[in-house]
Design a protein around this motif. Sequence first.
Motif, PDB file in Angstrom:
ATOM      1  N   LEU A  92      -2.435 -43.171 -36.717  1.00 54.51           N
ATOM      2  CA  LEU A  92      -0.982 -43.030 -36.767  1.00 54.51           C
ATOM      3  C   LEU A  92      -0.680 -41.581 -37.129  1.00 54.51           C
ATOM      4  CD1 LEU A  92       1.868 -44.452 -36.901  1.00 54.51           C
ATOM      5  CD2 LEU A  92       1.491 -44.550 -39.357  1.00 54.51           C
ATOM      6  N   GLU A  93       0.166 -40.938 -36.306  1.00 56.75           N
ATOM      7  CA  GLU A  93       0.488 -39.529 -36.556  1.00 56.75           C
ATOM      8  C   GLU A  93       1.952 -39.386 -36.930  1.00 56.75           C
ATOM      9  OE1 GLU A  93       0.057 -35.088 -34.544  1.00 56.75           O
ATOM     10  OE2 GLU A  93      -0.599 -36.850 -33.423  1.00 56.75           O
ATOM     11  N   VAL A  94       2.193 -38.558 -37.934  1.00 57.23           N
ATOM     12  CA  VAL A  94       3.544 -38.305 -38.424  1.00 57.23           C
ATOM     13  C   VAL A  94       3.812 -36.811 -38.319  1.00 57.23           C
ATOM     14  CG1 VAL A  94       5.016 -38.369 -40.471  1.00 57.23           C
ATOM     15  CG2 VAL A  94       3.482 -40.271 -40.000  1.00 57.23           C
ATOM     16  N   ARG A  95       4.986 -36.456 -37.807  1.00 56.27           N
ATOM     17  CA  ARG A  95       5.395 -35.050 -37.705  1.00 56.27           C
ATOM     18  C   ARG A  95       6.374 -34.761 -38.843  1.00 56.27           C
ATOM     19  NH1 ARG A  95       3.485 -30.897 -34.566  1.00 56.27           N
ATOM     20  NH2 ARG A  95       5.098 -29.366 -34.225  1.00 56.27           N
ATOM     21  N   ILE A  96       6.107 -33.715 -39.620  1.00 53.79           N
ATOM     22  CA  ILE A  96       6.936 -33.367 -40.778  1.00 53.79           C
ATOM     23  C   ILE A  96       7.582 -32.012 -40.505  1.00 53.79           C
ATOM     24  CG2 ILE A  96       6.931 -32.966 -43.269  1.00 53.79           C
ATOM     25  CD1 ILE A  96       4.129 -34.506 -43.181  1.00 53.79           C
ATOM     26  N   ASN A  97       8.902 -31.934 -40.653  1.00 58.60           N
ATOM     27  CA  ASN A  97       9.636 -30.680 -40.459  1.00 58.60           C
ATOM     28  C   ASN A  97      10.313 -30.311 -41.770  1.00 58.60           C
ATOM     29  OD1 ASN A  97       9.163 -30.298 -37.602  1.00 58.60           O
ATOM     30  ND2 ASN A  97      10.441 -32.101 -37.310  1.00 58.60           N
ATOM     31  N   MET A  98       9.949 -29.146 -42.294  1.00 57.88           N
ATOM     32  CA  MET A  98      10.485 -28.696 -43.575  1.00 57.88           C
ATOM     33  C   MET A  98      11.701 -27.800 -43.352  1.00 57.88           C
ATOM     34  SD  MET A  98       8.472 -30.214 -45.624  1.00 57.88           S
ATOM     35  CE  MET A  98       8.991 -29.517 -47.176  1.00 57.88           C
ATOM     36  N   SER A  99      12.678 -27.958 -44.249  1.00 58.16           N
ATOM     37  CA  SER A  99      13.883 -27.124 -44.225  1.00 58.16           C
ATOM     38  C   SER A  99      14.136 -26.599 -45.628  1.00 58.16           C
ATOM     39  CB  SER A  99      15.087 -27.935 -43.748  1.00 58.16           C
ATOM     40  OG  SER A  99      14.876 -28.382 -42.427  1.00 58.16           O
ATOM     41  N   ASP A 100      14.928 -25.529 -45.714  1.00 57.50           N
ATOM     42  CA  ASP A 100      15.230 -24.964 -47.032  1.00 57.50           C
ATOM     43  C   ASP A 100      16.475 -25.632 -47.625  1.00 57.50           C
ATOM     44  OD1 ASP A 100      17.419 -23.813 -45.762  1.00 57.50           O
ATOM     45  OD2 ASP A 100      16.569 -21.791 -45.736  1.00 57.50           O
ATOM     46  N   PHE A 101      16.926 -25.152 -48.773  1.00 52.36           N
ATOM     47  CA  PHE A 101      18.055 -25.762 -49.473  1.00 52.36           C
ATOM     48  C   PHE A 101      19.378 -25.577 -48.724  1.00 52.36           C
ATOM     49  CE2 PHE A 101      15.016 -25.924 -52.869  1.00 52.36           C
ATOM     50  CZ  PHE A 101      15.399 -27.024 -53.626  1.00 52.36           C
ATOM     51  N   GLN A 102      19.410 -24.674 -47.773  1.00 54.83           N
ATOM     52  CA  GLN A 102      20.614 -24.474 -46.968  1.00 54.83           C
ATOM     53  C   GLN A 102      20.544 -25.260 -45.663  1.00 54.83           C
ATOM     54  OE1 GLN A 102      20.636 -20.212 -46.693  1.00 54.83           O
ATOM     55  NE2 GLN A 102      21.382 -19.953 -48.794  1.00 54.83           N
ATOM     56  N   GLY A 103      19.471 -26.060 -45.494  1.00 57.33           N
ATOM     57  CA  GLY A 103      19.334 -26.899 -44.306  1.00 57.33           C
ATOM     58  C   GLY A 103      18.732 -26.190 -43.113  1.00 57.33           C
ATOM     59  N   ARG A 104      18.325 -24.951 -43.276  1.00 59.42           N
ATOM     60  CA  ARG A 104      17.726 -24.211 -42.162  1.00 59.42           C
ATOM     61  C   ARG A 104      16.239 -24.549 -42.052  1.00 59.42           C
ATOM     62  NH1 ARG A 104      20.112 -18.582 -44.174  1.00 59.42           N
ATOM     63  NH2 ARG A 104      18.654 -19.212 -45.775  1.00 59.42           N
ATOM     64  N   PRO A 105      15.727 -24.738 -40.828  1.00 57.85           N
ATOM     65  CA  PRO A 105      14.294 -25.035 -40.678  1.00 57.85           C
ATOM     66  C   PRO A 105      13.445 -23.882 -41.206  1.00 57.85           C
ATOM     67  CG  PRO A 105      15.471 -25.427 -38.625  1.00 57.85           C
ATOM     68  CD  PRO A 105      16.430 -24.745 -39.556  1.00 57.85           C
ATOM     69  N   LYS A 106      12.366 -24.237 -41.870  1.00 59.36           N
ATOM     70  CA  LYS A 106      11.434 -23.218 -42.376  1.00 59.36           C
ATOM     71  C   LYS A 106      10.640 -22.650 -41.203  1.00 59.36           C
ATOM     72  CE  LYS A 106      10.275 -22.396 -46.101  1.00 59.36           C
ATOM     73  NZ  LYS A 106       9.384 -22.945 -47.062  1.00 59.36           N
TER      74      LYS A 106
ATOM     75  N   SER B 268       7.760 -20.780 -41.947  1.00 53.22           N
ATOM     76  CA  SER B 268       6.420 -20.484 -42.470  1.00 53.22           C
ATOM     77  C   SER B 268       5.865 -21.732 -43.139  1.00 53.22           C
ATOM     78  CB  SER B 268       6.479 -19.332 -43.473  1.00 53.22           C
ATOM     79  OG  SER B 268       7.286 -19.696 -44.571  1.00 53.22           O
ATOM     80  N   GLY B 269       4.558 -21.747 -43.308  1.00 57.63           N
ATOM     81  CA  GLY B 269       3.901 -22.896 -43.935  1.00 57.63           C
ATOM     82  C   GLY B 269       3.609 -22.630 -45.398  1.00 57.63           C
ATOM     83  N   GLY B 270       2.644 -23.345 -45.915  1.00 55.07           N
ATOM     84  CA  GLY B 270       2.209 -23.119 -47.286  1.00 55.07           C
ATOM     85  C   GLY B 270       2.682 -24.154 -48.279  1.00 55.07           C
ATOM     86  N   ASP B 271       3.463 -25.140 -47.830  1.00 55.47           N
ATOM     87  CA  ASP B 271       3.903 -26.191 -48.753  1.00 55.47           C
ATOM     88  C   ASP B 271       2.746 -27.140 -49.026  1.00 55.47           C
ATOM     89  OD1 ASP B 271       6.730 -25.522 -48.990  1.00 55.47           O
ATOM     90  OD2 ASP B 271       6.856 -26.075 -46.873  1.00 55.47           O
TER      91      ASP B 271
ATOM     92  N   HIS C  34       0.891 -26.299 -39.710  1.00 51.98           N
ATOM     93  CA  HIS C  34       0.966 -25.543 -38.457  1.00 51.98           C
ATOM     94  C   HIS C  34       1.485 -24.120 -38.677  1.00 51.98           C
ATOM     95  CE1 HIS C  34      -0.057 -29.151 -36.263  1.00 51.98           C
ATOM     96  NE2 HIS C  34       0.926 -29.801 -36.856  1.00 51.98           N
ATOM     97  N   LEU C  35       1.718 -23.759 -39.938  1.00 51.26           N
ATOM     98  CA  LEU C  35       2.112 -22.403 -40.352  1.00 51.26           C
ATOM     99  C   LEU C  35       3.445 -21.953 -39.759  1.00 51.26           C
ATOM    100  CD1 LEU C  35      -1.391 -20.677 -40.078  1.00 51.26           C
ATOM    101  CD2 LEU C  35      -0.329 -21.685 -42.099  1.00 51.26           C
ATOM    102  N   ASN C  36       4.269 -22.904 -39.331  1.00 56.55           N
ATOM    103  CA  ASN C  36       5.580 -22.553 -38.772  1.00 56.55           C
ATOM    104  C   ASN C  36       6.692 -23.429 -39.359  1.00 56.55           C
ATOM    105  OD1 ASN C  36       5.058 -24.995 -37.601  1.00 56.55           O
ATOM    106  ND2 ASN C  36       5.116 -24.269 -35.488  1.00 56.55           N
ATOM    107  N   GLY C  37       6.422 -24.059 -40.493  1.00 52.88           N
ATOM    108  CA  GLY C  37       7.404 -24.945 -41.110  1.00 52.88           C
ATOM    109  C   GLY C  37       7.226 -26.397 -40.725  1.00 52.88           C
ATOM    110  N   SER C  38       6.315 -26.667 -39.799  1.00 54.06           N
ATOM    111  CA  SER C  38       6.050 -28.057 -39.419  1.00 54.06           C
ATOM    112  C   SER C  38       4.620 -28.424 -39.799  1.00 54.06           C
ATOM    113  CB  SER C  38       6.280 -28.264 -37.920  1.00 54.06           C
ATOM    114  OG  SER C  38       5.313 -27.567 -37.177  1.00 54.06           O
ATOM    115  N   TYR C  39       4.438 -29.708 -40.033  1.00 45.81           N
ATOM    116  CA  TYR C  39       3.149 -30.237 -40.471  1.00 45.81           C
ATOM    117  C   TYR C  39       2.882 -31.528 -39.711  1.00 45.81           C
ATOM    118  CZ  TYR C  39       3.971 -27.140 -44.447  1.00 45.81           C
ATOM    119  OH  TYR C  39       4.229 -26.050 -45.232  1.00 45.81           O
ATOM    120  N   SER C  40       1.628 -31.913 -39.652  1.00 44.54           N
ATOM    121  CA  SER C  40       1.245 -33.218 -39.113  1.00 44.54           C
ATOM    122  C   SER C  40       0.454 -33.949 -40.185  1.00 44.54           C
ATOM    123  CB  SER C  40       0.363 -33.074 -37.873  1.00 44.54           C
ATOM    124  OG  SER C  40       1.077 -32.456 -36.839  1.00 44.54           O
ATOM    125  N   ALA C  41       0.662 -35.255 -40.251  1.00 45.89           N
ATOM    126  CA  ALA C  41      -0.145 -36.102 -41.132  1.00 45.89           C
ATOM    127  C   ALA C  41      -0.739 -37.202 -40.267  1.00 45.89           C
ATOM    128  CB  ALA C  41       0.702 -36.690 -42.246  1.00 45.89           C
TER     129      ALA C  41
END
Length: 203
Positions: free
Chosen positions: A129-143, A145-148, A170-177
């Motif tokens: 099972l694959e999950v796509r995670i998209n990170m955003s900042d406190f202003q709602g803008r997509p990140k 960069s990675g590192g979370d 993926h070093l662009n604000g998105s992750y996979s689990a």
Amino acid sequence: MKTIMKARVCIRKEYSILFLSLAVAVLILVLRNMEVLKTPSQFQHEVNSTIMAPRVSTDPDVHWGFCTFQPLSPEDALEERLLLDSIAWPETPLLPANLSLEQTSDPAHSTFTILPGRGGGQWHVGDQLEVRINMSDFQGRPKKSGGDLLLARLHNQKLGAGVAGQVVDHLNGSYSAVFSLFWEGDAQVEVMLKTNMLNMVVL
């Protein structure tokens, strides 16, 4: 009864004679080889007189020892450089002067999506099972960069079953689990953002 007693006495005499002859043989052997058994001081003197100090050559072309330094050949130097480069820690980018906490990852604005399985919407035991995670900042803008530090798990509370997901940055604000499916029935995905040593926030 007397014959039994006589037999026992004869057997004891035979053993006594055998033991006595063995003791005499050992004594003769020791006396004949007495010169081999010397005192410790004599033995030490002979050992010291036979020790020779090794000779070390100062000529560099004669012999390379185990502990001496040899310059690396060009091929070995290249291999050493490649190995060191492969394990080098990447340089930490400089933080911009105008960085604010509003630009850091915010779990409330971040989302994750379960991607469809290989055969459509159905999964079977043993599938991934694959999950796509998209990170955003406190202003709602997509990140961008990675590192979370994200922790993901798949669990079923009724069964008491659970499995950790392998998170890929993926070093662009998105992750996979990615999760392996080990049981039949319902499963719940949970993704957590670790914000500091003591705090974890569920997305």
